[in-house]
Design a protein around this motif. Structure first.
Motif, PDB file in Angstrom:
ATOM      1  N   SER A  36       0.816  -1.216   0.000  1.00 43.64           N
ATOM      2  CA  SER A  36       0.000   0.000   0.000  1.00 43.64           C
ATOM      3  C   SER A  36       0.849   1.265   0.000  1.00 43.64           C
ATOM      4  CB  SER A  36      -0.981   0.003   1.174  1.00 43.64           C
ATOM      5  OG  SER A  36      -0.281   0.043   2.396  1.00 43.64           O
ATOM      6  N   THR A  41      -1.163   7.202  -5.063  1.00 36.14           N
ATOM      7  CA  THR A  41      -2.568   7.565  -5.148  1.00 36.14           C
ATOM      8  C   THR A  41      -2.970   7.802  -6.598  1.00 36.14           C
ATOM      9  OG1 THR A  41      -2.330   8.614  -2.997  1.00 36.14           O
ATOM     10  CG2 THR A  41      -4.305   9.142  -4.224  1.00 36.14           C
ATOM     11  N   ILE A  44      -3.856   4.537  -8.191  1.00 37.68           N
ATOM     12  CA  ILE A  44      -5.174   4.064  -7.754  1.00 37.68           C
ATOM     13  C   ILE A  44      -6.270   4.893  -8.412  1.00 37.68           C
ATOM     14  CG2 ILE A  44      -6.715   3.857  -5.755  1.00 37.68           C
ATOM     15  CD1 ILE A  44      -4.599   1.644  -5.991  1.00 37.68           C
ATOM     16  N   ASP A  45      -6.028   6.196  -8.556  1.00 37.93           N
ATOM     17  CA  ASP A  45      -7.033   7.051  -9.190  1.00 37.93           C
ATOM     18  C   ASP A  45      -7.305   6.665 -10.636  1.00 37.93           C
ATOM     19  OD1 ASP A  45      -7.362   8.456  -6.859  1.00 37.93           O
ATOM     20  OD2 ASP A  45      -6.018  10.096  -7.429  1.00 37.93           O
ATOM     21  N   LEU A  47      -7.709   3.631 -11.589  1.00 36.34           N
ATOM     22  CA  LEU A  47      -8.555   2.440 -11.562  1.00 36.34           C
ATOM     23  C   LEU A  47     -10.023   2.837 -11.438  1.00 36.34           C
ATOM     24  CD1 LEU A  47      -6.536   0.242  -9.036  1.00 36.34           C
ATOM     25  CD2 LEU A  47      -6.567   0.023 -11.521  1.00 36.34           C
ATOM     26  N   THR A  49     -12.936   2.944  -9.439  1.00 35.01           N
ATOM     27  CA  THR A  49     -12.991   2.763  -7.988  1.00 35.01           C
ATOM     28  C   THR A  49     -14.365   2.965  -7.351  1.00 35.01           C
ATOM     29  OG1 THR A  49     -12.362   5.083  -7.666  1.00 35.01           O
ATOM     30  CG2 THR A  49     -10.583   3.452  -7.707  1.00 35.01           C
ATOM     31  N   ALA A  52     -15.958  -0.256  -6.011  1.00 38.78           N
ATOM     32  CA  ALA A  52     -15.061  -0.792  -4.984  1.00 38.78           C
ATOM     33  C   ALA A  52     -15.217  -0.006  -3.684  1.00 38.78           C
ATOM     34  CB  ALA A  52     -13.614  -0.741  -5.468  1.00 38.78           C
ATOM     35  N   GLU A 116      -9.333  -4.970 -12.247  1.00 38.09           N
ATOM     36  CA  GLU A 116      -8.857  -3.667 -11.782  1.00 38.09           C
ATOM     37  C   GLU A 116      -9.744  -3.117 -10.673  1.00 38.09           C
ATOM     38  OE1 GLU A 116      -9.331  -4.388 -15.042  1.00 38.09           O
ATOM     39  OE2 GLU A 116      -7.234  -4.573 -15.645  1.00 38.09           O
ATOM     40  N   GLU A 117     -11.051  -3.366 -10.765  1.00 44.83           N
ATOM     41  CA  GLU A 117     -11.974  -2.913  -9.717  1.00 44.83           C
ATOM     42  C   GLU A 117     -11.757  -3.710  -8.434  1.00 44.83           C
ATOM     43  OE1 GLU A 117     -15.966  -1.472 -11.967  1.00 44.83           O
ATOM     44  OE2 GLU A 117     -15.364  -3.558 -12.352  1.00 44.83           O
ATOM     45  N   ALA A 120      -8.732  -2.380  -6.746  1.00 40.12           N
ATOM     46  CA  ALA A 120      -9.067  -1.162  -5.997  1.00 40.12           C
ATOM     47  C   ALA A 120      -9.799  -1.512  -4.701  1.00 40.12           C
ATOM     48  CB  ALA A 120      -9.909  -0.226  -6.856  1.00 40.12           C
ATOM     49  N   TYR A 123      -7.323  -2.853  -2.232  1.00 41.22           N
ATOM     50  CA  TYR A 123      -6.435  -1.760  -1.825  1.00 41.22           C
ATOM     51  C   TYR A 123      -7.132  -0.911  -0.765  1.00 41.22           C
ATOM     52  CZ  TYR A 123      -3.738   2.537  -1.945  1.00 41.22           C
ATOM     53  OH  TYR A 123      -3.005   3.638  -1.583  1.00 41.22           O
ATOM     54  N   TYR A 124      -8.370  -0.472  -1.049  1.00 44.86           N
ATOM     55  CA  TYR A 124      -9.124   0.322  -0.078  1.00 44.86           C
ATOM     56  C   TYR A 124      -9.332  -0.448   1.220  1.00 44.86           C
ATOM     57  CZ  TYR A 124     -10.374   3.783  -3.653  1.00 44.86           C
ATOM     58  OH  TYR A 124     -10.347   4.755  -4.620  1.00 44.86           O
TER      59      TYR A 124
END
Length: 173
Positions: A36, A41, A44-45, A47, A49, A52, A116-117, A120, A123-124
């Protein structure tokens, strides 16, 4: 003498798929805890999201015990699980879940997410472990196989780790 060229990402993914559900959760939790800080960021942005983030928000709204059931259910979910209640494959655990009404998290929505979702989502989720999402218990001892998978992942670079995650999250069984 013949040599075999084994892709370490594919080997780790195959070994991951052989783990029981709790060890899979531990590997994902440990991995996202590890990476992480290395994922920016801005990456991640890029993706998708929204879904998710919505699913993580729903998980944050339930009790820690329900979060465990939900994460187990989601990790096993497929796109065909619309409006289904996922139950633990272990009969006694399934009975407890059934008595509690199963999880309220829409497993079919998670199962329908693209890799990819799902990346995300985890990750979150990993960012919230130990705060608003239940953390891996300190006394949980992963199996030797899970420890082996984690060890094999230590030698991979960030791009290979992301490739591993996409592979295992897209091909859940």
């Amino acid at each position: 003498m013949t040599s075999t060229n084994v892709n370490p990402v594919e080997q780790a993914a195959a070994n991951f798929q052989q783990l029981d559900i709790d060890d899979r959760l531990v590997v994902l939790g440990a991995l996202f805890d590890q990476v992480s800080d290395t994922i920016s960021t801005s990456d991640i942005d890029k993706l998708p999201t929204q879904k998710a983030a919505e699913l993580v928000a729903q998980i944050q709204q339930v009790s820690p015990e329900e979060q465990i059931f939900a994460l187990r259910d989601l990790l096993l979910a497929t796109r065909n699980d619309q409006d289904e209640t996922m139950l633990d494959p272990h009969p006694s655990k399934a009975m407890v879940e059934l008595a509690q009404g199963g999880t309220k998290i829409p497993t079919g929505e998670y199962g329908a997410l693209k890799a990819e979702e799902k990346l995300a989502f985890w990750y979150y989720l990993g960012q919230r472990l130990g705060s608003t999402i239940i953390d891996i218990p300190n006394d949980y001892i992963p199996s030797d196989q899970a420890t082996e998978v984690l060890s094999s992942l230590q030698s991979l670079d960030t791009d290979d780790l992301v490739s591993f995650l996409k592979q295992v999250l897209q091909t859940q069984v």
